[in-house]
Design an enzyme around this catalytic site. Structure first.
Site, short mmCIF file in Angstrom:
data_model
loop_
_atom_site.label_atom_id
_atom_site.label_comp_id
_atom_site.label_asym_id
_atom_site.label_seq_id
_atom_site.Cartn_x
_atom_site.Cartn_y
_atom_site.Cartn_z
N GLY A 21 57.86 77.29 38.14
CA GLY A 21 58.30 77.97 37.55
C GLY A 21 58.71 76.98 35.60
O GLY A 21 59.38 76.83 34.73
N PHE A 24 60.07 79.12 31.02
CA PHE A 24 61.17 78.97 30.34
C PHE A 24 61.52 80.45 29.60
O PHE A 24 60.77 80.35 28.56
CB PHE A 24 62.31 77.66 29.68
CG PHE A 24 63.41 78.11 29.17
CD1 PHE A 24 64.67 77.80 30.14
CD2 PHE A 24 63.48 77.98 27.87
CE1 PHE A 24 65.53 77.40 29.65
CE2 PHE A 24 65.08 78.55 27.58
CZ PHE A 24 66.05 78.16 27.81
N ASN A 26 60.98 83.19 31.09
CA ASN A 26 60.53 84.36 32.40
C ASN A 26 61.54 84.32 33.88
O ASN A 26 61.68 83.10 34.17
CB ASN A 26 59.07 84.21 32.38
CG ASN A 26 59.08 85.09 33.68
OD1 ASN A 26 59.49 85.47 34.25
ND2 ASN A 26 56.92 84.99 33.28
N VAL A 27 62.59 85.16 33.21
CA VAL A 27 63.42 84.87 34.85
C VAL A 27 62.95 84.42 35.82
O VAL A 27 63.48 83.87 36.98
CB VAL A 27 64.65 85.73 34.20
CG1 VAL A 27 65.60 86.18 36.33
CG2 VAL A 27 65.59 85.48 33.28
N SER A 29 59.91 84.12 37.00
CA SER A 29 59.28 82.16 37.54
C SER A 29 60.02 81.62 37.56
O SER A 29 59.81 80.64 38.04
CB SER A 29 58.28 82.52 35.63
OG SER A 29 57.66 81.09 35.63
N ASN A 111 48.29 88.69 28.46
CA ASN A 111 48.57 87.75 27.01
C ASN A 111 47.24 87.38 26.49
O ASN A 111 47.33 86.74 25.89
CB ASN A 111 49.30 86.76 27.75
CG ASN A 111 50.52 87.02 28.41
OD1 ASN A 111 51.40 86.46 29.72
ND2 ASN A 111 51.20 88.21 27.89
N HIS A 138 52.10 74.68 29.20
CA HIS A 138 51.15 75.70 31.08
C HIS A 138 49.64 76.46 29.93
O HIS A 138 48.53 76.43 30.83
CB HIS A 138 51.26 75.36 31.89
CG HIS A 138 52.50 77.14 32.11
ND1 HIS A 138 53.21 76.99 31.04
CD2 HIS A 138 52.19 78.68 32.12
CE1 HIS A 138 53.65 78.38 31.19
NE2 HIS A 138 52.96 78.94 32.34
N GLU A 175 50.98 85.68 21.85
CA GLU A 175 51.45 86.50 22.91
C GLU A 175 50.21 87.30 23.29
O GLU A 175 50.40 87.55 24.20
CB GLU A 175 52.54 86.19 24.09
CG GLU A 175 53.48 84.66 23.56
CD GLU A 175 53.02 83.82 24.83
OE1 GLU A 175 53.32 84.26 25.60
OE2 GLU A 175 53.51 82.68 24.33
N HIS A 251 58.51 88.92 26.94
CA HIS A 251 57.61 89.74 25.95
C HIS A 251 57.63 91.32 25.75
O HIS A 251 58.92 91.91 26.67
CB HIS A 251 56.35 90.49 26.94
CG HIS A 251 55.35 88.49 26.69
ND1 HIS A 251 54.26 88.37 27.83
CD2 HIS A 251 55.27 88.06 25.98
CE1 HIS A 251 54.68 86.87 27.22
NE2 HIS A 251 54.45 87.26 26.18
N CYS A 372 51.18 93.67 32.97
CA CYS A 372 50.86 91.65 33.19
C CYS A 372 49.51 91.08 33.37
O CYS A 372 48.26 90.62 32.55
CB CYS A 372 51.51 90.18 33.78
SG CYS A 372 53.68 90.79 32.93
#
Length: 446
Positions: A21, A24, A26-27, A29, A111, A138, A175, A251, A372
């Site tokens: 998770g 932040f 990215n709902v 995730s 990305n 990350h 990104e 994105h 993605c």
């Protein structure tokens, strides 16, 4: 106009695929934080997608995972001792940072970089600019290996230029292809490159989201266009709707996707939608192409439904008959509003007449759909011949990768497993074998 095809290079999901998770904004995730993941299933789901599309005649490649855990990052912030001691201390003192060091997010190769084909660039080479991804810890360390990998695949400098990441500062937050769309009459013809940004660093009066971060800046998009030698007349910059970013659209590829002369987008994708798209129409007219826009109204599909199903995080692919297929996650068929809309879309007589659905549940739970997982690269026949051949998807490569996954991947990975030195050794052993399998003996610097 050279004969050219669009290749989709999918990221191979790494052995440390986990639900930390960390992203932040990215709902999906964020909602699955600390769940138990299944790396083996995740990798096999991704490989099944690659194989299925390759068998349909769509050009397909694979890009390898990155080294995990990232001991260099952990040691750079003060964790010392043996590898086992570094893992143990990080797990006790900063488990989120340890999860960052294990992140398998490079699997989302949309990305990885922004790509401009040779038909668009001043020097007639295909250009790549590696994304700095500096909005998230990350991801901010990915660009070094990404550049190394892309330079290994696209090694012939007569045909390719791989640029290192932009300066790692908020002003140049980049990104990659997730905020870039190329529109054209055909893949080999000169096209229009559309960059979508979330905010403007040096103009604080411009609107920006208030809840979630805008990860792409106008300044970064302009820098990429300069590096690639793009024509000003055929380059367009459009701002995302800030309110839509605040609903989890981190994105542009979560709310819009384009292919050839078609732009499939949601009503709330762009700030001041009507005026925003006019420069795109004009630029396309300059290459004798008319934009075919498929606008999805909020009354048909809400932003929330689009985010939940990842309707727009799909692949829009050109078929030999001139029509298009939309590659969707199976969640689209499980959402009533989205499923209803897609049925109408394929029967409307428009450019999209086929749906190809995949089970990508492991990726979806971590916040990434079909789009993605892939980096789009338009290549001429000469450019294909000039690249590393070991990453092009074939039945033999598919079989070898499935066997490799079966040998090295776990089917259950919990947060506590990240502290286990044996797991770190497993991952390194797997990647060493993979580098040989793909013909990259010097790909990794462990």
């Amino acid at each position: 106009m050279a004969n050219a095809r669009e290749f989709n290079f999918d990221g191979l999901v790494g052995p440390s695929h986990n639900y930390a998770g960390l992203s932040f904004g990215n709902v999906a995730s964020y909602n699955n934080v600390k769940s138990v993941s299944n790396p083996k299933e995740a990798a096999l789901q991704g490989l099944a997608k690659m194989r299925a599309l390759a068998s349909r005649g769509f050009a397909q490649g694979v890009l390898p995972p990155q080294v995990r855990p990232n001991f260099r990052m952990l040691r750079s912030i003060g964790f010392t001792g043996s590898d086992a001691e570094v893992l143990s201390c990080a797990y006790k003192e900063a488990p989120v940072i340890l999860a960052s060091a294990y992140s398998a997010s490079p699997m989302w190769t949309a990305n990885a970089a922004t790509v401009s084909p040779s038909a668009d660039t001043a020097d007639g080479r295909t250009h790549f600019t590696v994304a700095n991804l500096n909005n998230k810890l990350h991801r901010s360390y990915e660009h070094t290996q990404t550049a190394r990998t892309l330079k290994a695949v696209f090694f012939d400098e007569r045909h390719f230029a791989v640029h290192d990441a932009l300066p790692a500062t908020p002003a140049f937050g980049d990104e990659g292809a997730a905020n870039h769309t190329r529109l054209c009459a055909s893949h080999g013809a000169p096209g229009v490159e559309m960059f979508v940004y979330g905010r403007v660093e040096f103009d604080p009066d411009r609107p920006s989201p208030r809840r979630f971060p805008a990860r792409q800046t106008l300044e970064a998009s302009q820098a990429v266009a300069r590096l690639h030698g793009l024509s000003e007349r055929r380059t367009v910059y459009i701002q995302q709707d800030p309110d839509t970013i605040d609903q989890g659209v981190f994105h542009n590829d979560v709310i819009a996707v384009g292919n050839a002369d078609v732009l499939f987008y949601h009503q709330h994708a762009f700030h001041h939608e009507r005026t925003a798209l006019e420069p795109l129409r004009q630029a396309l007219a300059g290459v004798d192409t008319e934009l075919r826009a498929i606008r999805v109204n909020a009354a048909e599909v809400s932003v929330a439904d689009a985010v939940t199903s990842y309707l727009f995080n799909s692949q829009l692919l050109s078929k030999p008959d001139g029509r298009m297929a939309l590659v969707i996650p199976q969640e689209c068929q499980e959402n009533a509003a989205v499923s209803r809309y897609l049925q109408q879309l394929t029967l409307s007589g428009g450019p999209v007449d086929e749906l190809i659905s995949f089970d990508l549940r492991q990726s979806m739970r971590n916040g990434g759909g079909p789009a993605c997982l892939r980096l789009r690269v338009v290549l001429t026949d000469a450019e294909v011949a000039a690249m590393h051949q070991g990453v092009l998807m074939t039945e033999d490569l598919y079989g070898a990768l499935v066997s490799w996954v079966g040998k090295h991947y776990r089917d259950r990975l919990a947060p506590a497993d990240l502290a286990d030195p044996a797991f770190a050794a497993e991952v390194q052993t797997a990647l060493e074998e993979l580098s040989g399998l793909l013909g990259f003996p010097d790909l990794y610097a462990f």
